[in-house]
Design a protein around this motif. Structure first.
Motif, short mmCIF file in Angstrom:
data_model
loop_
_atom_site.label_atom_id
_atom_site.label_comp_id
_atom_site.label_asym_id
_atom_site.label_seq_id
_atom_site.Cartn_x
_atom_site.Cartn_y
_atom_site.Cartn_z
N SER A 35 -53.82 6.08 -76.44
CA SER A 35 -52.80 7.04 -75.98
C SER A 35 -52.24 7.83 -77.15
O SER A 35 -52.39 7.43 -78.32
CB SER A 35 -51.65 6.30 -75.29
OG SER A 35 -50.91 5.54 -76.24
N ALA A 36 -51.59 8.95 -76.83
CA ALA A 36 -50.95 9.77 -77.86
C ALA A 36 -49.83 9.00 -78.54
O ALA A 36 -49.61 9.13 -79.76
CB ALA A 36 -50.42 11.06 -77.25
N ALA A 37 -49.10 8.18 -77.77
CA ALA A 37 -48.00 7.41 -78.35
C ALA A 37 -48.51 6.46 -79.42
O ALA A 37 -47.90 6.30 -80.49
CB ALA A 37 -47.27 6.64 -77.25
N LYS A 38 -49.66 5.83 -79.17
CA LYS A 38 -50.23 4.91 -80.16
C LYS A 38 -50.73 5.66 -81.38
O LYS A 38 -50.64 5.17 -82.51
CB LYS A 38 -51.34 4.09 -79.52
CG LYS A 38 -50.81 3.07 -78.50
CD LYS A 38 -51.93 2.23 -77.91
CE LYS A 38 -51.35 1.18 -76.93
NZ LYS A 38 -52.40 0.36 -76.31
N VAL A 39 -51.26 6.86 -81.18
CA VAL A 39 -51.69 7.67 -82.31
C VAL A 39 -50.49 8.04 -83.17
O VAL A 39 -50.53 7.94 -84.41
CB VAL A 39 -52.43 8.94 -81.84
CG1 VAL A 39 -52.69 9.88 -83.02
CG2 VAL A 39 -53.74 8.58 -81.16
N ARG A 40 -49.42 8.45 -82.54
CA ARG A 40 -48.22 8.83 -83.30
C ARG A 40 -47.66 7.64 -84.08
O ARG A 40 -47.23 7.79 -85.23
CB ARG A 40 -47.16 9.42 -82.36
CG ARG A 40 -47.51 10.82 -81.88
CD ARG A 40 -46.36 11.53 -81.19
NE ARG A 40 -46.76 12.90 -80.88
CZ ARG A 40 -46.67 13.93 -81.72
NH1 ARG A 40 -46.17 13.73 -82.93
NH2 ARG A 40 -47.07 15.13 -81.37
N GLU A 41 -47.64 6.49 -83.46
CA GLU A 41 -47.14 5.30 -84.14
C GLU A 41 -48.02 4.97 -85.35
O GLU A 41 -47.52 4.62 -86.44
CB GLU A 41 -47.08 4.11 -83.18
CG GLU A 41 -46.52 2.84 -83.79
CD GLU A 41 -45.14 3.03 -84.37
OE1 GLU A 41 -44.85 2.39 -85.41
OE2 GLU A 41 -44.34 3.81 -83.81
N ALA A 42 -49.31 5.09 -85.18
CA ALA A 42 -50.22 4.82 -86.30
C ALA A 42 -50.02 5.83 -87.43
O ALA A 42 -50.06 5.48 -88.62
CB ALA A 42 -51.67 4.86 -85.81
N CYS A 43 -49.77 7.09 -87.07
CA CYS A 43 -49.52 8.12 -88.08
C CYS A 43 -48.27 7.80 -88.89
O CYS A 43 -48.23 7.98 -90.11
CB CYS A 43 -49.40 9.49 -87.43
SG CYS A 43 -50.95 10.15 -86.79
N ARG A 44 -47.24 7.33 -88.20
CA ARG A 44 -45.99 6.98 -88.91
C ARG A 44 -46.22 5.83 -89.89
O ARG A 44 -45.58 5.78 -90.94
CB ARG A 44 -44.90 6.63 -87.90
CG ARG A 44 -44.42 7.80 -87.05
CD ARG A 44 -43.22 7.43 -86.17
NE ARG A 44 -42.89 8.52 -85.27
CZ ARG A 44 -43.28 8.57 -83.99
NH1 ARG A 44 -44.01 7.58 -83.48
NH2 ARG A 44 -42.95 9.60 -83.24
N GLN A 45 -47.08 4.92 -89.51
CA GLN A 45 -47.35 3.79 -90.40
C GLN A 45 -48.19 4.21 -91.60
O GLN A 45 -47.91 3.80 -92.74
CB GLN A 45 -48.06 2.68 -89.62
CG GLN A 45 -47.18 2.00 -88.57
CD GLN A 45 -47.94 0.95 -87.77
OE1 GLN A 45 -49.10 0.65 -88.06
NE2 GLN A 45 -47.29 0.39 -86.77
N HIS A 46 -49.21 5.03 -91.37
CA HIS A 46 -50.10 5.44 -92.46
C HIS A 46 -49.50 6.53 -93.34
O HIS A 46 -49.66 6.51 -94.57
CB HIS A 46 -51.44 5.94 -91.90
CG HIS A 46 -52.29 4.89 -91.27
ND1 HIS A 46 -52.77 3.80 -91.97
CD2 HIS A 46 -52.76 4.74 -90.00
CE1 HIS A 46 -53.49 3.04 -91.16
NE2 HIS A 46 -53.49 3.58 -89.95
N TRP A 47 -48.83 7.48 -92.71
CA TRP A 47 -48.29 8.63 -93.46
C TRP A 47 -46.84 8.88 -93.04
O TRP A 47 -46.54 9.83 -92.30
CB TRP A 47 -49.11 9.89 -93.16
CG TRP A 47 -50.58 9.73 -93.43
CD1 TRP A 47 -51.19 9.70 -94.64
CD2 TRP A 47 -51.62 9.62 -92.45
NE1 TRP A 47 -52.55 9.57 -94.49
CE2 TRP A 47 -52.85 9.51 -93.15
CE3 TRP A 47 -51.64 9.58 -91.04
CZ2 TRP A 47 -54.08 9.39 -92.51
CZ3 TRP A 47 -52.86 9.44 -90.41
CH2 TRP A 47 -54.07 9.35 -91.13
N PRO A 48 -45.91 8.03 -93.45
CA PRO A 48 -44.51 8.18 -93.02
C PRO A 48 -43.93 9.53 -93.44
O PRO A 48 -44.27 10.05 -94.51
CB PRO A 48 -43.80 7.01 -93.70
CG PRO A 48 -44.73 6.50 -94.72
CD PRO A 48 -46.11 6.91 -94.36
#
Length: 838
Positions: free
Chosen positions: A823-836
């Motif tokens: 999902s888009a929500a999971k992608v966004r969460e992963a982005c925050r973790q990798h590239w805050p």
């Protein structure tokens, strides 16, 4: 039809007499139908108020229209909502077309039966062609049948026809079925009014027993004409025949009902508290702020003391109207200088409403009846608002807010300083619904944010709030107005939240975040003119989305590496005919000049679907976003596309111009335009060819990216449309907008395929949709292989700074794992973790 004779009308019924403004029916009370009087009948028979001809009888027998011997047309309407009785309780004593004498019995009514089944027995005498006459009351508060009631006096003798004949040869009529989707709402009504203004005649629109002058936008909308309803147009004047044909053509030629792309009113989603101490609303303009809540109410008037001198009050109202017109003209001029088409449209609409004869006549009549100018204006506005609200169309209901804005502006002009409000700097303003003039005043008082109990994302206030950078929430619900003024709240517009009881830590956190954001933005803007290179040396071009030469100058000043998308629609909208070739060439050249030595990508006209032109009527489509738009319109109207391509080929230097084709779905569409571009260049004797690119905004284009890249010079991903077409969700749907997220893994897969296909032929790929302006998405786009980002001008510095913080190789390594998420929500969460962020 209109002679110079005065006529005195006798009472057609016996009973108490009172003004139309006191009638419990918004359409009649507002004066939309015309001026007149009401009678609460004590007898059961309607009589002719004067000699004349019965020119219309309602199918349900509850109303008829009498044309007097001086051409005035009188609607005699028995009861309110009596149309619902379908003729039961009414007995006609005459026929349509009959000649009647003063006092003749016309219609008998069963008072008991009708009273039991209708809203009210109150009956109306209304002059429906009041543009030619004055109505002068002569009755007392109670009349009997045959007693003097009203006097009809022609307005100006020199406005009457030279011939005193009362035959029908002075008027032409025609009928048509309304082809406009949704009927005669604001946009087709405005087109009808605009068409009528181009002729030397008086025109009216007729629906059953009701009619409205075509110089009144409110009057047209007030008839609530539905799609496929049959209406009549009547015209009187020197060019009545030509006018009739043109107006009937407008009715029969369907237009889309959407105008510019805009989400439905946010108030369609019932607000609800998502958790204790939080009101949930809809974001109209993003931002996060904290401050004391300040209530803003509309101007309230003290009770009218009466005993006013009408001439003085009329003069005061005229002066106030002139001041407001002058103010609006000044705002309109500034909007035009900035090439801000959205603000320009708002102020044009306000000017049209401010000159509406129905509105002005209602206020004038109320003043002549003894009201103060302030109260007369207030009541006439509220009556017209009620007309629009009662039509049941949410978009028209939002236009009622424009009328209330005019109420505020004119009342301020009448009341002076007493009507102005002062608010402390940093306040978060709460109101039931704000108006554009409210917002312009508030933006000068350094308020921190805005929140409204009602309002919608299509409202003019939402548009202005975004342009002013003021965080704004709408559709928070009535509970907003119960919050104690002065209470400190947090307005988190990004997440649609108004936090009512933030603790000290939360308040300090918001204040710190706001301060840090300001410092960060200042630093980013200072570095915006420097190149955007990743830590490992990959150059990313950060360009700007613009819609005019003024936008381009601002983008160049803010460090844009070029124009990644020039929306050429700005030349085609808000006008009555298409721009010619030289006008287009000059406008495009101005954009090229404004960017110095930077490249400019110019998209060919993208109308149809959600964007319509009044002078280019397109067929009504069940799914217009899936219909004739973008390059498909260029195929249907090759003359328009040829003209634009010729203008683009004559730009200098041509090598800095790149042409972008919208809504391409197959290779043949690209090849056809490339062949035509070569032919036109040959005709013009031009050897150079501008780069030709394709927008990737439909799934088929993404899937065919390799084949398209073989013949295109570059590809540009339009993430807004690509999202809605891939997810099968209207990106402007208020209930689904939050889910139309371009970071959805399905979208990422299509973008990955686009970049891979382009790489086969060594073509570069850019992104010009909203995702390019989202700093959370920047590392994902770089990892996919995108090398150009076209963003909104205020975000150039922010996106360039984001690029400089990233390692392109690391982005390429991480991104494939994001494509496996659900999902888009999971992608966004992963982005925050990798590239805050931050």
């Amino acid at each position: 039809m209109h002679n110079k004779n005065n006529i005195t009308l006798s009472a057609p019924l016996s009973g108490p007499v009172f003004p139309l403004a006191d009638v419990d029916d918004a359409v009649f009370a507002s004066g939309t139908m015309g001026p007149g009087l009401a009678i609460d009948p004590l007898n059961d028979c309607l009589h002719a108020p004067c000699a004349g001809e019965i020119i219309h009888i309602a199918r349900t027998r509850h109303a008829l229209t009498l044309r007097t011997d001086n051409g005035a047309e009188l609607l005699l309407h028995l009861g309110l909502d009596t149309v619902e009785l379908q003729g039961e309780g009414f007995a006609l004593l005459i026929e349509e077309g009959a000649r009647v004498h003063d006092g003749q019995a016309l219609l008998r009514v069963d008072l008991d039966r009708v009273a039991r089944h209708c809203k009210s027995l109150v009956s109306l005498v209304v002059l429906t062609n009041g543009e030619h006459y004055h109505l002068q009351p002569v009755a007392r508060t109670q009349v009997k049948v045959g007693e003097p009631l009203l006097r009809i006096v022609p307005r100006l003798p020199d406005e009457q026809h030279a011939a005193a004949s009362t035959t029908d040869t002075d008027e032409v009529r025609g009928s048509a079925r309304v082809a406009h989707h949704g009927g005669l709402h604001a946009r087709p009504a405005a087109l009808l009014r605009q068409t009528a203004q181009g002729f030397s005649c008086t025109a009216r629109l007729h629906l059953d027993d009701r009619s409205a002058p075509l110089d009144s936008l409110i009057g047209i909308m007030g008839l609530s004409v539905g799609e496929q309803q049959e209406v009549q147009i009547s015209c009187r004047g020197p060019d009545r025949e030509a006018a009739l044909q043109a107006l009937l053509d407008v009715l029969r030629t369907p237009l889309s009902d959407t105008g510019h792309a805009a989400p439905p009113p946010a108030k369609a989603i019932p607000p609800r508290p998502s958790e204790d101490g939080v009101l949930q609303g809809v974001c109209a303009a993003p931002g996060l702020v904290c401050g004391p809540l300040a209530h803003l109410s509309g101007i309230t008037l003290a009770p009218d003391t009466g005993h006013h001198i009408a001439d003085e009050q009329l003069q005061a109202l005229d002066g106030a109207l002139e001041k407001v017109r002058s103010d609006i003209h000044a705002m309109l001029l500034r909007a035009r200088q900035r090439k801000d088409s959205e603000e320009e449209a708002i102020f044009n609409a306000h000017l049209a409403l401010l000159e509406d004869p129905v509105l002005l006549d209602a206020a004038s009549q109320a003043i002549k009846a003894g009201q103060a100018a302030t109260h007369a204006w207030d009541r006439s506005i509220e009556a017209q608002c009620q007309v629009l609200l009662n039509l049941g169309n949410p978009l028209l209901a939002e236009r009622a807010n424009d009328l209330r804005d005019l109420r505020q502006q004119v009342l301020r002009a009448l009341l002076g300083e007493a009507a102005n409000y002062k608010l402390p700097p940093g306040a978060i303003v709460a109101a039931h619904e704000l108006t554009p003039s409210d917002l312009l005043q508030l933006s000068q008082q350094q308020v921190a944010g805005l929140c409204m109990a009602a309002g919608g994302a299509t409202s003019h206030v939402a548009i202005l709030a975004r342009s002013k950078g003021l965080p704004c929430l709408v559709a928070l619900g009535a509970g907003l107005l119960d919050i104690v003024p002065g209470q400190v709240v947090v307005l988190d517009a990004d997440h649609g939240r108004l936090e009512l009881s933030p603790d000290e830590a939360r308040r300090e956190g918001v204040a710190l975040a706001h301060w840090q954001q300001q410092l960060r933005r200042q630093h980013q803007d200072a570095q915006a003119r420097l190149p955007a290179n990743t830590r490992d040396g990959l150059h990313i071009e950060v360009a700007a989305n613009v819609a005019s030469a003024a936008d381009a100058r601002e983008a160049h000043l803010h460090g844009a590496d070029g124009v990644g998308l020039l929306r050429t629609e700005f030349l085609f909208v808000e006008r009555r005919s298409a721009p010619n070739e030289e006008e287009q060439r000059s406008a495009y050249q101005a954009v090229l000049d404004a960017m110095g030595d930077r490249p400019v990508i110019i998209r060919t006209i993208d109308v149809g679907g959600d964007k319509q032109l009044d002078y280019l009527p397109l067929p009504v489509e069940a799914n217009p976003v899936l219909g004739l738009r973008g390059i498909r319109l260029g195929q249907a109207r090759p003359d328009l596309l040829d003209q634009q391509l010729r203008a683009l080929l004559q730009l200098n230097p041509l090598q800095r111009c790149r042409i972008l084709l919208p809504m391409v779905s197959e290779v043949d569409e690209l090849l056809q335009v490339r062949r035509r571009l070569d032919e036109l260049a040959g005709e013009l004797g031009i050897r150079l060819r501008p780069e030709l690119g394709v927008m990737i905004e439909v799934p088929s284009a993404a899937l065919l990216a390799e084949q398209l890249a073989e013949h295109a010079d570059f590809l540009s991903i339009g993430t807004n449309d690509l999202s809605q077409y891939t997810l099968a969700m209207d990106r402007d749907h208020a209930g689904l907008a939050a889910r139309v997220d371009a970071l959805h893994p399905a979208l990422l897969r299509l973008m990955a395929q686009t970049c891979a296909g382009a790489a086969v032929h060594r073509r570069w790929v850019g992104v010009c949709g909203a995702l390019a302006s989202d700093p959370l998405a920047t590392p994902v786009l770089i990892g996919l292989g995108v090398t150009e980002l076209s963003v909104s001008t205020p975000q150039i510095g922010e996106i360039k700074a984001r690029v400089r913080s990233l390692d392109a190789a690391e982005c390429r390594r991480i991104v494939p794992s994001l494509l496996q998420l659900g999902s888009a929500a999971k992608v966004r969460e992963a982005c925050r973790q990798h590239w805050p962020l931050g």
